[in-house]
Design an enzyme around this catalytic site. Structure first.
Site: not given
Length: 342
Positions: A113, A220
């Protein structure tokens, strides 16, 4: 959203089968220390409704459709029984990297991240440098900026981070226009651009592929309306995909694993190992990585564990009210498209 014409379960069925849980995290992630979710008990097995708390009811609609798809409709035939997964490294300090990565045994890919609010590019460089040192030269590093850079910032950051041999950069900029621009700017470097939010948070999930704004799509299951809907998007997009999760319980991870198992050409390790970031779960056999992969299976709810992580009464009521409102929107959509509530 889902490809089935099976009637929807009633609201009473959903509420009666629901448990609202709050799972503590091992590491602060997305600005939270606990993940809230609703686990549901459908005829096909446990399923999950868990849009992030800041999402409005309209955006949460697809998540409920996805939960119903997994719990009330049979999953597609699996083409594999295990799925290779990446480690997910939150925006932690370099000294914390090794402890986080230890929760992902055997993973050969790390998603780092970056562009965290309140941090700098120097913070990103230090984190990625430590991850590369621990992973070694042969492992893969991908970045996820969650749309946190503008085009110029993204170009500067990608140049600075390119020395670490990047597999790809996920959602470096927020808009499809900016994704297209940054892809043109860094194409000569051979670093692919992946799209996540530009697939699941837009009215047309195929727009980013149609406009040539990404090389890879991050898919997703729950926020795209379920496995069947996501499979339709994968088939129409014509791009390589990475199946990922949204910091789900092991039940939500299983939804993603069944999606990944049904995609014929799965070229990349999937982002389905985030149950390793949970300090508790709803099953005695959580879907955490073993030898860099997770099994394709439906976890069985452990009712004693579910009781231990039940959300406090105000949060339980908040989620039940939210489910009720979103279900109403789903009924309206179903009636307009020919489906009906059971």
């Amino acid at each position: 959203m889902a490809s089935t014409h099976r009637p929807l379960p009633t609201l009473a069925e959903l509420l009666d089968s629901a448990s609202v849980v709050s799972l503590p995290l091992t590491t602060r992630f997305r600005g939270v220390d606990a993940r809230e979710a609703v686990v549901l008990r459908g005829p096909e097995g446990a399923t999950e409704f868990s849009p992030f708390v800041e999402y409005d009811d309209v955006e949460s609609l697809a998540w409920l459709a996805g939960a119903i798809d997994f719990g009330w409709v049979a999953a597609p035939a699996a083409l594999r029984d295990r799925v290779h997964v990446n480690a997910t490294l939150p925006a932690v300090a370099p000294g914390e990297v090794e402890a986080v990565l230890a929760r992902y045994p055997g993973c050969r890919t790390i998603k780092v991240k970056v562009a965290e609010r309140g941090q700098t590019l120097d913070d990103d460089l230090a984190r990625v440098r430590e991850a590369r040192a621990l992973l070694g030269s042969e492992g893969r590093i991908r970045l996820d900026a969650n749309g946190g850079w503008n085009v110029d910032e993204a170009e500067h950051a990608i140049h600075a981070l390119a020395e670490f041999d990047l597999e790809y950069v996920e959602q470096p900029c927020a808009s499809v226009d900016d994704l297209w621009e940054i892809r043109q700017r860094v194409k000569y470097m051979g670093i692919p651009v992946a799209a996540d939010e530009s697939v699941r948070k837009v009215d047309d999930p195929l727009d980013v592929a149609r406009r040539g704004a990404a090389d890879i799509l991050v898919i997703k299951a729950q926020p795209l309306g379920g496995i069947h809907s996501a499979l339709d998007i994968v088939g129409r997009a014509g791009l390589p995909v990475v199946v990922s999760s949204a910091l789900d319980t092991s039940v939500g991870i299983a939804m993603g694993a069944h999606l990944a198992a049904s995609i014929p050409n799965l070229e990349y390790d999937c982002g389905l190992a985030t149950a390793a970031l949970l300090a508790a779960d709803v099953t005695a056999e959580p879907l955490v990585p073993v030898d860099g992969a997770i099994d394709v299976r439906r976890p069985v709810l452990d009712e004693s564990l579910v009781q231990q992580v039940r959300a406090a009464a105000p949060r339980d009521m908040w989620w039940r009210d939210r489910l009720t409102r979103v279900y109403g929107l789903l009924v309206e959509l179903s009636e307009s498209t020919g489906r009906h509530a059971g």
